[in-house]
Design an enzyme around this catalytic site. Structure first.
Site, PDB file in Angstrom:
ATOM      1  N   ASN A  96     -20.813  69.488 -87.101  1.00  0.00           N
ATOM      2  CA  ASN A  96     -20.386  70.112 -88.362  1.00  0.00           C
ATOM      3  C   ASN A  96     -19.609  71.384 -88.076  1.00  0.00           C
ATOM      4  O   ASN A  96     -19.846  72.434 -88.670  1.00  0.00           O
ATOM      5  CB  ASN A  96     -21.574  70.375 -89.298  1.00  0.00           C
ATOM      6  CG  ASN A  96     -22.534  71.427 -88.809  1.00  0.00           C
ATOM      7  OD1 ASN A  96     -22.965  71.368 -87.654  1.00  0.00           O
ATOM      8  ND2 ASN A  96     -22.881  72.394 -89.641  1.00  0.00           N
ATOM      9  N   VAL A 137     -16.844  76.055 -95.177  1.00  0.00           N
ATOM     10  CA  VAL A 137     -17.714  76.028 -96.362  1.00  0.00           C
ATOM     11  C   VAL A 137     -19.166  76.297 -95.982  1.00  0.00           C
ATOM     12  O   VAL A 137     -19.653  75.802 -94.964  1.00  0.00           O
ATOM     13  CB  VAL A 137     -17.609  74.642 -97.066  1.00  0.00           C
ATOM     14  CG1 VAL A 137     -18.697  74.465 -98.105  1.00  0.00           C
ATOM     15  CG2 VAL A 137     -16.242  74.492 -97.725  1.00  0.00           C
ATOM     16  N   GLU A 139     -23.253  76.735 -97.937  1.00  0.00           N
ATOM     17  CA  GLU A 139     -24.078  76.187 -99.011  1.00  0.00           C
ATOM     18  C   GLU A 139     -23.569  76.497-100.433  1.00  0.00           C
ATOM     19  O   GLU A 139     -23.304  75.597-101.220  1.00  0.00           O
ATOM     20  CB  GLU A 139     -25.509  76.732 -98.845  1.00  0.00           C
ATOM     21  CG  GLU A 139     -26.463  76.455 -99.985  1.00  0.00           C
ATOM     22  CD  GLU A 139     -26.827  74.988-100.111  1.00  0.00           C
ATOM     23  OE1 GLU A 139     -27.121  74.371 -99.090  1.00  0.00           O
ATOM     24  OE2 GLU A 139     -26.815  74.466-101.236  1.00  0.00           O
ATOM     25  N   ASP A 168     -26.208  72.023 -98.065  1.00  0.00           N
ATOM     26  CA  ASP A 168     -26.464  71.881 -96.625  1.00  0.00           C
ATOM     27  C   ASP A 168     -27.454  70.759 -96.340  1.00  0.00           C
ATOM     28  O   ASP A 168     -27.113  69.738 -95.762  1.00  0.00           O
ATOM     29  CB  ASP A 168     -27.037  73.192 -96.069  1.00  0.00           C
ATOM     30  CG  ASP A 168     -25.948  74.208 -95.810  1.00  0.00           C
ATOM     31  OD1 ASP A 168     -24.788  73.812 -95.634  1.00  0.00           O
ATOM     32  OD2 ASP A 168     -26.256  75.414 -95.756  1.00  0.00           O
ATOM     33  N   GLY A 248     -33.682  61.586-120.944  1.00  0.00           N
ATOM     34  CA  GLY A 248     -33.772  61.324-122.370  1.00  0.00           C
ATOM     35  C   GLY A 248     -35.087  61.796-122.987  1.00  0.00           C
ATOM     36  O   GLY A 248     -35.320  61.644-124.182  1.00  0.00           O
ATOM     37  N   GLN A 249     -35.983  62.360-122.170  1.00  0.00           N
ATOM     38  CA  GLN A 249     -37.278  62.837-122.677  1.00  0.00           C
ATOM     39  C   GLN A 249     -37.226  64.367-122.651  1.00  0.00           C
ATOM     40  O   GLN A 249     -37.256  64.960-121.585  1.00  0.00           O
ATOM     41  CB  GLN A 249     -38.423  62.364-121.773  1.00  0.00           C
ATOM     42  CG  GLN A 249     -38.398  60.884-121.434  1.00  0.00           C
ATOM     43  CD  GLN A 249     -38.850  60.007-122.594  1.00  0.00           C
ATOM     44  OE1 GLN A 249     -39.303  60.493-123.633  1.00  0.00           O
ATOM     45  NE2 GLN A 249     -38.738  58.706-122.426  1.00  0.00           N
TER      46      GLN A 249
HETATM   47  N1  COA Z   1     -18.587  75.559 -76.123  1.00  0.00           N
HETATM   48  C1  COA Z   1     -17.415  76.174 -76.387  1.00  0.00           C
HETATM   49  N2  COA Z   1     -16.992  76.394 -77.636  1.00  0.00           N
HETATM   50  C2  COA Z   1     -17.757  75.989 -78.658  1.00  0.00           C
HETATM   51  C3  COA Z   1     -18.988  75.338 -78.435  1.00  0.00           C
HETATM   52  C4  COA Z   1     -19.406  75.124 -77.096  1.00  0.00           C
HETATM   53  N3  COA Z   1     -20.566  74.533 -76.796  1.00  0.00           N
HETATM   54  N4  COA Z   1     -19.532  75.057 -79.642  1.00  0.00           N
HETATM   55  C5  COA Z   1     -18.674  75.512 -80.567  1.00  0.00           C
HETATM   56  N5  COA Z   1     -17.602  76.072 -79.982  1.00  0.00           N
HETATM   57  C6  COA Z   1     -16.438  76.675 -80.634  1.00  0.00           C
HETATM   58  C7  COA Z   1     -15.717  75.723 -81.548  1.00  0.00           C
HETATM   59  O1  COA Z   1     -14.937  74.820 -80.813  1.00  0.00           O
HETATM   60  C8  COA Z   1     -14.887  76.684 -82.384  1.00  0.00           C
HETATM   61  O2  COA Z   1     -13.726  77.070 -81.659  1.00  0.00           O
HETATM   62  P1  COA Z   1     -12.248  77.115 -82.322  1.00  0.00           P
HETATM   63  O3  COA Z   1     -12.372  77.957 -83.551  1.00  0.00           O
HETATM   64  O4  COA Z   1     -11.438  77.744 -81.256  1.00  0.00           O
HETATM   65  O5  COA Z   1     -11.862  75.730 -82.641  1.00  0.00           O
HETATM   66  C9  COA Z   1     -15.802  77.913 -82.458  1.00  0.00           C
HETATM   67  O6  COA Z   1     -16.856  77.698 -81.483  1.00  0.00           O
HETATM   68  C10 COA Z   1     -16.418  78.196 -83.784  1.00  0.00           C
HETATM   69  O7  COA Z   1     -16.855  76.991 -84.421  1.00  0.00           O
HETATM   70  P2  COA Z   1     -16.852  76.917 -86.001  1.00  0.00           P
HETATM   71  O8  COA Z   1     -17.404  75.622 -86.428  1.00  0.00           O
HETATM   72  O9  COA Z   1     -15.485  77.246 -86.507  1.00  0.00           O
HETATM   73  O10 COA Z   1     -17.910  78.057 -86.373  1.00  0.00           O
HETATM   74  P3  COA Z   1     -17.757  79.246 -87.413  1.00  0.00           P
HETATM   75  O11 COA Z   1     -18.954  80.086 -87.185  1.00  0.00           O
HETATM   76  O12 COA Z   1     -16.441  79.936 -87.350  1.00  0.00           O
HETATM   77  O13 COA Z   1     -17.867  78.540 -88.855  1.00  0.00           O
HETATM   78  C11 COA Z   1     -18.922  77.133 -90.502  1.00  0.00           C
HETATM   79  C12 COA Z   1     -19.106  78.098 -89.331  1.00  0.00           C
HETATM   80  C13 COA Z   1     -20.270  76.599 -90.896  1.00  0.00           C
HETATM   81  C14 COA Z   1     -18.293  77.872 -91.697  1.00  0.00           C
HETATM   82  C15 COA Z   1     -17.977  75.966 -90.059  1.00  0.00           C
HETATM   83  O14 COA Z   1     -18.485  75.408 -88.877  1.00  0.00           O
HETATM   84  C16 COA Z   1     -17.829  74.867 -91.096  1.00  0.00           C
HETATM   85  O15 COA Z   1     -17.128  75.031 -92.106  1.00  0.00           O
HETATM   86  N6  COA Z   1     -18.462  73.714 -90.864  1.00  0.00           N
HETATM   87  C17 COA Z   1     -18.334  72.550 -91.704  1.00  0.00           C
HETATM   88  C18 COA Z   1     -19.103  72.678 -92.995  1.00  0.00           C
HETATM   89  C19 COA Z   1     -20.559  72.992 -92.764  1.00  0.00           C
HETATM   90  O16 COA Z   1     -21.293  72.265 -92.124  1.00  0.00           O
HETATM   91  N7  COA Z   1     -20.993  74.066 -93.418  1.00  0.00           N
HETATM   92  C20 COA Z   1     -22.390  74.353 -93.584  1.00  0.00           C
HETATM   93  C21 COA Z   1     -22.999  75.049 -92.501  1.00  0.00           C
HETATM   94  S1  COA Z   1     -24.713  75.190 -92.910  1.00  0.00           S
END
Ligand code: COA
Length: 421
Positions: A96, A137, A139, A168, A248-249
């Site tokens: 995700n 995105v 929650e 989530d 409906g209740q």
């Molecule tokens: N080794 C190296 N890099 C890694 C890694 C690993 N094991 N695991 C993650 N990363 C990197 C990713 O490749 C990404 O790099 P990039 O931006 O250069 O492509 C980076 O870590 C950050 O990952 P990302 O998913 O963008 O995390 P974020 O903290 O910026 O965003 C969210 C978090 C939740 C907003 C985002 O992941 C998202 O929108 N997810 C989909 C919707 C979702 O599930 N939301 C609910 C979460 S509860």
């Protein structure tokens, strides 16, 4: 007794809440879930909302039971080699990340299929294809974009988000169903496939009855909403319905004895048509049983405020548990508003394993929610979440079959970070 998903290996590339909820369920059903985490940090939730300094947070521990953890820098060339071996070994990759992150890492769906044609790639994103597909995105954004917030709250007041994590955890549940369906399909097709669940779609699926009401509006007012009896005109979109029953209740949250000081001294009371006469007897309104103004559900709809006012005059003389004790034998559907404190102390939830006490080497004992789905032939033992990189060695050795020399080289490259004992 064997576990339902025994033998299935999950490459768990999830973080925060939505993805981990899904893989935790799969682990409870018996899959071997290998959580791949960024060296040095791991899942960001390990360090968020901490109650004890330097110890994995409850946020993390309650979403990552029964998993194994390996640290791996998947942006490094050696790390990518290890990831490739994981992809070739596992049945399902769950992720995700923000949109495009897996592609940027070099692992497009096409590449994953080349590496392992029977692999199932399961992804959660905020939105499906369309104008918002590139957005990150969380929650509450999903609750707002999926129709929940606009239909939750009191009429005339601001939209509300709900405490239930429908964006989530709800989407994690949807994805888990998609994964086991794809696993079943693979048993006769032999092929993997891509499974996607968008959080907006998951929330909307759970708000299905509100889209029903949107369409009913074209044919006249929604007469089971309180505003109908209050002569408040409807607009052109499904309104917020307060605590009205969605079905409906007619039902409402009513005060019980002690409400003045206890914020949870309330009951939900449903005036199910089938037991209307029992409702009349219990609240001391026997005369309403045959009165044409009250005796039919249709007659009562314009008078919901008066009806629930009379019922509340009675519920306020009883505790929420007394209301339950009196109404249940009469088949009147009621339910106490339970606080998290009351739920955490409820013995019956402990007895069924829905609330479990788990021991953790760094934080000690804590409460968690066990698997809410019970399989008679696949019992669940809730095990503590892994420490960061706790299983790096055994995964390299036993799952990926690297030799001792290769493991030493992988470690020397720094891609698996420090292994905690
Ligand atoms: N080794 C190296 N890099 C890694 C890694 C690993 N094991 N695991 C993650 N990363 C990197 C990713 O490749 C990404 O790099 P990039 O931006 O250069 O492509 C980076 O870590 C950050 O990952 P990302 O998913 O963008 O995390 P974020 O903290 O910026 O965003 C969210 C978090 C939740 C907003 C985002 O992941 C998202 O929108 N997810 C989909 C919707 C979702 O599930 N939301 C609910 C979460 S509860």
């Amino acid at each position: 007794m064997s576990k339902a998903l025994e033998g299935i290996k999950i490459l768990d590339f999830t973080h925060v809440q939505s993805g981990p909820t899904c893989t935790q369920l799969l682990a409870w059903f018996g899959a071997d879930v290998i959580k791949v985490e960024r060296p040095g940090f791991g899942d960001a939730t390990r360090g968020q909302l901490r109650d004890i300094p330097d110890v994995d947070s409850l946020y993390f521990t309650m979403l990552n039971h029964n998993k194994r953890s390996i640290e791996l820098n998947t942006k490094d060339e050696t790390g990518k080699e290890v990831l490739i071996r994981l992809i070739k070994t596992c049945d399902v990759l769950v992720e995700n990340f923000a949109p495009g992150a897996l592609d940027r890492m070099g692992f497009t769906w096409e590449r994953i299929q080349e590496l392992n044609p029977s692999m199932i790639l399961a992804s959660i994103k905020g939105f499906g294809p369309g104008p918002f597909e590139d957005c990150k995105v969380y929650e509450n954004i999903a609750q707002c974009a999926g129709g929940s917030a606009s239909t939750t709250g009191m009429l005339g007041d601001v939209p509300l988000v709900t405490g239930a994590q429908i964006g989530d955890s709800g989407t994690g549940l949807h994805l888990a169903l998609g994964i086991v369906t794809a696993l079943f399909h693979r048993t006769h097709s032999g092929k993997g496939q891509k499974v996607t669940a968008a959080m907006q779609d998951g929330v909307l699926n759970l708000c299905r009855v509100k889209l029903r009401d949107q369409q009913r509006l074209a044919h006249g007012p929604l007469d089971e909403y309180s505003q109908f009896g209050e002569n408040i005109p409807f607009g052109d979109a499904t309104p917020r319905a307060g605590n009205d029953s969605g079905g409906g209740q007619p039902g409402r949250i009513l005060k019980c004895k002690g409400w003045e000081t206890d914020p949870d001294a309330y009951t939900y009371f449903i005036t199910q048509a089938a037991v209307w006469k029992n409702v009349c007897d219990v609240i001391g309104k026997a005369e309403w049983k045959e009165d044409p103004d009250w005796s039919t559900p249709k007659a009562r709809l314009p008078r919901l405020n008066q009806m629930f006012g009379a019922i509340e005059d009675w519920t306020m003389t009883k505790t929420k548990f007394e209301v339950m004790e009196i109404c249940n034998p009469l088949n009147i559907p009621v339910g106490p508003i339970l606080s998290m404190k009351e739920i955490s102390e409820e013995q019956s939830l402990r007895d069924t394993g829905t609330i479990v006490e788990v021991d953790h080497p760094e934080r000690g004992k804590y409460l968690s929610v066990g698997n809410p789905v019970k399989l008679s032939g696949s019992p669940v033992e809730v095990l503590r979440s892994p420490l960061l990189a706790e299983h790096t060695d055994e995964i390299l050795l036993d799952v990926l079959n690297y030799s001792a020399k290769e493991i030493a080289e992988i470690k020397a490259s720094g891609v698996v970070g420090e292994v905690k004992s």
